[in-house]
Design an enzyme around this catalytic site. Structure first.
Site, PDB file in Angstrom:
ATOM      1  CD  GLU A  31      -3.081  -0.546   0.050  1.00  0.00           C
ATOM      2  OE1 GLU A  31      -3.114  -0.274  -1.170  1.00  0.00           O
ATOM      3  OE2 GLU A  31      -3.662  -1.530   0.539  1.00  0.00           O
ATOM      4  CG  HIS A  32      -0.213   4.943   0.383  1.00  0.00           C
ATOM      5  ND1 HIS A  32      -0.508   6.227   0.018  1.00  0.00           N
ATOM      6  CD2 HIS A  32      -1.365   4.424   0.849  1.00  0.00           C
ATOM      7  CE1 HIS A  32      -1.792   6.483   0.271  1.00  0.00           C
ATOM      8  NE2 HIS A  32      -2.340   5.394   0.775  1.00  0.00           N
ATOM      9  CG  ASP A  34       0.641   2.881  -6.588  1.00  0.00           C
ATOM     10  OD1 ASP A  34       0.807   3.705  -5.650  1.00  0.00           O
ATOM     11  OD2 ASP A  34      -0.434   2.787  -7.226  1.00  0.00           O
ATOM     12  CB  SER A  65     -22.950   6.400 -15.227  1.00  0.00           C
ATOM     13  OG  SER A  65     -22.963   5.484 -14.153  1.00  0.00           O
ATOM     14  N   GLY A 130     -15.671   4.770  -3.616  1.00  0.00           N
ATOM     15  CA  GLY A 130     -15.168   5.222  -2.323  1.00  0.00           C
ATOM     16  C   GLY A 130     -14.965   4.113  -1.302  1.00  0.00           C
ATOM     17  N   GLY A 132     -12.631   1.782  -1.500  1.00  0.00           N
ATOM     18  CA  GLY A 132     -11.276   1.245  -1.584  1.00  0.00           C
ATOM     19  C   GLY A 132     -11.181   0.104  -2.585  1.00  0.00           C
ATOM     20  CG  LEU A 133     -13.949  -2.377  -3.100  1.00  0.00           C
ATOM     21  CD1 LEU A 133     -15.344  -2.993  -3.169  1.00  0.00           C
ATOM     22  CD2 LEU A 133     -12.942  -3.432  -2.638  1.00  0.00           C
ATOM     23  CB  SER A 134      -9.752   0.560  -7.763  1.00  0.00           C
ATOM     24  OG  SER A 134      -9.106   1.530  -8.543  1.00  0.00           O
ATOM     25  CG  ASP A 180      -5.939   1.384  -7.957  1.00  0.00           C
ATOM     26  OD1 ASP A 180      -5.290   0.603  -7.230  1.00  0.00           O
ATOM     27  OD2 ASP A 180      -6.360   2.488  -7.564  1.00  0.00           O
TER      28      ASP A 180
HETATM   29  C1  GLA Z   1      -5.217   4.194  -4.335  1.00  0.00           C
HETATM   30  C2  GLA Z   1      -4.446   4.604  -5.580  1.00  0.00           C
HETATM   31  C3  GLA Z   1      -3.339   3.610  -5.909  1.00  0.00           C
HETATM   32  C4  GLA Z   1      -2.472   3.327  -4.689  1.00  0.00           C
HETATM   33  C5  GLA Z   1      -3.345   3.013  -3.468  1.00  0.00           C
HETATM   34  C6  GLA Z   1      -2.531   2.898  -2.209  1.00  0.00           C
HETATM   35  O1  GLA Z   1      -5.928   3.034  -4.587  1.00  0.00           O
HETATM   36  O2  GLA Z   1      -5.330   4.695  -6.690  1.00  0.00           O
HETATM   37  O3  GLA Z   1      -2.573   4.090  -6.976  1.00  0.00           O
HETATM   38  O4  GLA Z   1      -1.601   4.378  -4.436  1.00  0.00           O
HETATM   39  O5  GLA Z   1      -4.333   4.007  -3.253  1.00  0.00           O
HETATM   40  O6  GLA Z   1      -1.748   1.777  -2.268  1.00  0.00           O
END
Ligand code: GLA
Length: 439
Positions: A31-32, A34, A65, A130, A132-134, A180
């Site tokens: 996490e964090h 990339d 959408s 929102g 955290g699932l992109s 992501d």
């Molecule tokens: C979000 C960002 C990613 C990554 C994560 C943390 O999902 O879109 O690029 O930085 O946070 O790992």
């Protein structure tokens, strides 16, 4: 016929050329790291964003959408940094980024001249925003795949990932990394995607959850966040400043052996940010090794260590996320951590299948006692990445449902699509009066 296909046909009065889909993702670990040129290990999930699309005359891009009340239309040449806001900045931003793709990519067939014209898109999604699932990468990649084919671009997966990241960074204004988009593109069933964000080398890492009798459980706290503002950008800025102060191109270049020097050079808070990134890269490598040797206990320990590092050093967890992790561990999970950018969203737990029901009950109970909104607890299934769908696909249902529920859910989606078609027509999207924010 699937709901996006019929929604498209109702709205635009013609069949779509085709339908593409791309999944959301859960990050298993890394996490964090990339945007620090480091290592990540995400997997794609079964919840997908679906896009029906066709070329249209002129150079307007229309995006509608089922999830948002505001359809948008913008001329391709009017899209640019600082000109769009809201959800449509993501798909329109992808169109903007891909409209700059070279006509003659080296060693590949030329994209046809003048092919980058107008496109109509109709979008539906089962990826919650929102959480955290992109949801943003799922939307970008589904649209990128559609435009790649409609415009005959011959862009590679990495090029589509970068165009999508540019849309997010430059048009939507969220300074996110590249994890992501790669996860949404490259995911495979029962596997994670190991990505070196510096070299962009990728490797599919089998998870073999079923054989091990394990599940990955997502505990969605319901706390929502946006990476276009606040803490995410602050963390990224502090990592970049630290790299400059330490005299390296990126924090990837700092090893655990360098941490002593880092502690002397940096202020205390910045040092802890660096320590998270450095130890997290190590944990990703250790997780890949533990998966390779079939050692889920070690994987679990690494997940929990990652959470502690994010909670104490990187400071991106919340009380609800910490509670979700604590409950999971008390319910017998091998490991648990918050996943994604932080400041809300979901935690993930690795747990034996027979303990899932107990974890669900315990989580609901603990959140209620802490006077927090009930979390959504569900298993997640590592799933295939982006693809072109057949026009005949069954509409995906949201989660695992029985036959009667599926019928009701599909009925619900069809109602939603009808509503969106109605609203879009009323708002004059098709008459071109809803020209989105662009000047
Ligand atoms: C979000 C960002 C990613 C990554 C994560 C943390 O999902 O879109 O690029 O930085 O946070 O790992």
């Amino acid at each position: 016929m699937c709901a996006v296909t019929s929604g498209f046909a109702e709205l635009y009065d013609s069949e779509p050329h085709a339908v593409w889909s791309a999944p959301g993702r859960v990050n298993l670990i890394g996490e964090h790291t990339d945007y620090n040129a480091g290592l990540v290990l995400p997997f794609a999930i079964e919840q997908r964003t679906i896009v029906a699309a066709s070329l249209r005359d002129g150079d307007d891009i229309t995006v509608v959408s089922t999830l948002y009340a505001d359809p948008a239309r913008a001329r391709l040449t009017d899209i640019g940094p600082g000109r769009l806001s809201g959800w449509s900045a993501y798909p329109l931003g992808v169109a903007w980024a891909l409209s700059q793709f070279p006509d003659r990519p080296a060693g590949r067939p030329a994209a046809g001249p003048g092919t980058r014209g107008g496109v109509d898109l109709f979008i539906d999604s089962a990826v919650p925003a929102g959480a955290g699932l992109s949801s943003s990468a799922a939307l970008e990649i589904a649209v990128a795949c559609a435009l790649n084919e409609l415009w005959g671009l011959t862009a590679t997966g990495a090029e589509l990932a970068h165009a999508s990241q540019r849309a997010e960074n430059e048009i939507a204004g969220a300074p996110t990394g590249i994890m992501d988009q790669f996860a949404s593109l490259l995911g495979e069933a029962d596997a994670a995607v190991f990505l070196d964000c510096r070299t962009e080398d990728t490797r599919i890492v089998p998870l073999r959850l079923r054989e091990a009798g394990l599940e990955l459980v997502l505990i969605d706290t319901g706390e929502r966040h946006s990476h276009a503002a606040g803490g995410y950008a602050a963390r990224r800025a502090s990592c970049e400043r630290a790299a400059r102060e330490l005299g390296v191109p990126a924090l990837r270049d700092i090893t655990p052996a360098d941490l002593g020097r880092a502690a002397r050079v940096l202020d205390e808070e910045t040092f802890r940010r660096v320590r998270h990134v450095v130890t997290e890269n190590d944990r990703v490598e250790a997780t890949v090794r533990a998966l390779g040797t079939g050692d889920p206990v070690a994987v679990g320990r690494l997940l929990t260590a990652s959470h502690v590092s994010m909670r104490d050093d990187f400071e991106i967890s919340t009380p609800a996320l910490d509670l979700a992790v604590d409950v999971a561990l008390r319910a017998g999970a091998l490991g648990a951590r918050m996943t994604g950018g932080g400041f809300g969203g979901a935690a993930i737990a690795l747990i034996e299948r027979e303990r899932v029901a107990g974890l669900t009950e315990d989580a609901l109970d603990a959140f209620s006692r802490a006077r927090l909104p009930a979390p959504l607890v569900r298993t997640v299934t590592p799933s295939p990445g982006a693809r072109r769908e057949s026009l005949q696909i069954e509409y995906q249902v949201h989660g695992r449902l029985g036959a009667a529920d599926q019928h009701a859910a599909v009925g619900g989606v069809v109602d939603r699509v009808r509503h969106v078609v109605h609203v879009s027509r009323q708002q004059g999207c098709l008459a071109g009066v809803a020209h989105s924010g662009a000047a």
